[in-house]
Design a protein around this motif. Structure first.
Motif, PDB file in Angstrom:
ATOM      1  N   ALA A 134       0.721  -0.885   0.057  1.00 44.55           N
ATOM      2  CA  ALA A 134       0.090   0.023  -0.023  1.00 44.55           C
ATOM      3  C   ALA A 134       0.927   1.316  -0.041  1.00 44.55           C
ATOM      4  O   ALA A 134       0.401   2.072  -0.775  1.00 44.55           O
ATOM      5  CB  ALA A 134      -0.994  -0.011   1.209  1.00 44.55           C
ATOM      6  N   PHE A 135       1.919   1.249   0.713  1.00 41.60           N
ATOM      7  CA  PHE A 135       3.036   2.646   0.672  1.00 41.60           C
ATOM      8  C   PHE A 135       3.614   2.689  -0.343  1.00 41.60           C
ATOM      9  O   PHE A 135       3.876   3.778  -0.789  1.00 41.60           O
ATOM     10  CB  PHE A 135       3.466   2.401   1.994  1.00 41.60           C
ATOM     11  N   PHE A 136       4.269   1.399  -0.871  1.00 44.30           N
ATOM     12  CA  PHE A 136       5.110   1.595  -2.014  1.00 44.30           C
ATOM     13  C   PHE A 136       4.629   1.269  -3.525  1.00 44.30           C
ATOM     14  O   PHE A 136       5.485   1.226  -4.303  1.00 44.30           O
ATOM     15  CB  PHE A 136       6.317   0.838  -1.637  1.00 44.30           C
ATOM     16  N   TYR A 137       3.284   1.198  -3.587  1.00 45.63           N
ATOM     17  CA  TYR A 137       2.704   1.033  -4.844  1.00 45.63           C
ATOM     18  C   TYR A 137       2.833   2.240  -5.815  1.00 45.63           C
ATOM     19  O   TYR A 137       2.450   3.261  -5.313  1.00 45.63           O
ATOM     20  CB  TYR A 137       1.312   0.345  -4.828  1.00 45.63           C
ATOM     21  N   PRO A 138       3.283   1.948  -6.879  1.00 44.00           N
ATOM     22  CA  PRO A 138       3.699   3.384  -7.868  1.00 44.00           C
ATOM     23  C   PRO A 138       2.414   3.944  -8.374  1.00 44.00           C
ATOM     24  O   PRO A 138       1.640   3.274  -9.138  1.00 44.00           O
ATOM     25  CB  PRO A 138       4.527   2.726  -8.863  1.00 44.00           C
ATOM     26  N   ARG A 143       2.479  13.503  -7.447  1.00 44.41           N
ATOM     27  CA  ARG A 143       3.791  13.946  -7.221  1.00 44.41           C
ATOM     28  C   ARG A 143       5.038  13.087  -7.121  1.00 44.41           C
ATOM     29  O   ARG A 143       4.918  12.321  -6.047  1.00 44.41           O
ATOM     30  CB  ARG A 143       4.032  15.069  -6.146  1.00 44.41           C
ATOM     31  N   GLY A 144       5.860  12.757  -8.083  1.00 43.50           N
ATOM     32  CA  GLY A 144       6.839  11.996  -7.928  1.00 43.50           C
ATOM     33  C   GLY A 144       6.617  10.595  -7.682  1.00 43.50           C
ATOM     34  O   GLY A 144       7.473   9.656  -7.387  1.00 43.50           O
ATOM     35  N   GLY A 145       5.342  10.037  -8.044  1.00 47.88           N
ATOM     36  CA  GLY A 145       5.035   8.416  -7.774  1.00 47.88           C
ATOM     37  C   GLY A 145       4.800   8.381  -6.571  1.00 47.88           C
ATOM     38  O   GLY A 145       4.634   7.037  -6.213  1.00 47.88           O
TER      39      GLY A 145
END
Length: 153
Positions: A134-138, A143-145
């Motif tokens: 959930a936190f690192f899904y692009p 902004r900035g992915g």
């Protein structure tokens, strides 16, 4: 006097054997008298895990008189299968009278004796993986992915 470790200390081994290999229930008859029944506990019952004993104790239906017995008999086949499985993992042979003190599959035996521990670890790992995804899904277009998530407890 029939309790092991009594005041006299004589026959403690026999009393400990009796206490370990028998159980008792109390039945209320139709005329409201209570009867205590003592019965032998089969040897295979020593293979039942403490976790299973607690699960049966806490989840048995107790709504009506007589419902405990019916609920227990519905679970009896699963409990019997678990006892046989634990017996196989320990590697004991009841027919020959030869009982090994070392389990034949010690790692699998240890894992099976601690199933609630493994269940909680697998649940916590699943939560951790979901949080990481959930936190690192692009996310495209942010902004900035990166995106900001709000977690509610």
């Amino acid at each position: 006097m029939l309790k092991p470790g009594g005041t006299y200390g004589e026959g403690d081994e026999a009393l400990e054997f009796y206490a370990k290999h028998t159980a008792q229930i109390e039945i209320v008859r139709l005329d409201r008298t209570m009867e205590q029944i003592v019965f032998p506990v089969p040897n295979i019952c020593e293979f039942l895990t403490q976790e299973s004993k607690l699960r049966v104790y806490y989840t048995t239906e107790r709504d009506e008189q007589g419902s405990k017995i019916n609920d227990f008999f519905l679970r009896s086949e699963d409990l019997f299968n678990e006892m046989n499985w634990q017996k196989k993992l320990r590697g004991t042979q009841e027919a020959t009278g030869n009982t090994n003190t070392v389990p034949s599959q010690p790692i699998l035996y240890w894992c099976s004796r601690n199933m609630s521990f493994w269940s909680s670890i697998s649940f916590n790992l699943a939560v951790l993986m979901n949080v990481l995804v959930a936190f690192f899904y692009p996310l495209e277009g942010v902004r900035g992915g990166q995106a900001t998530f709000v977690l509610f407890y």
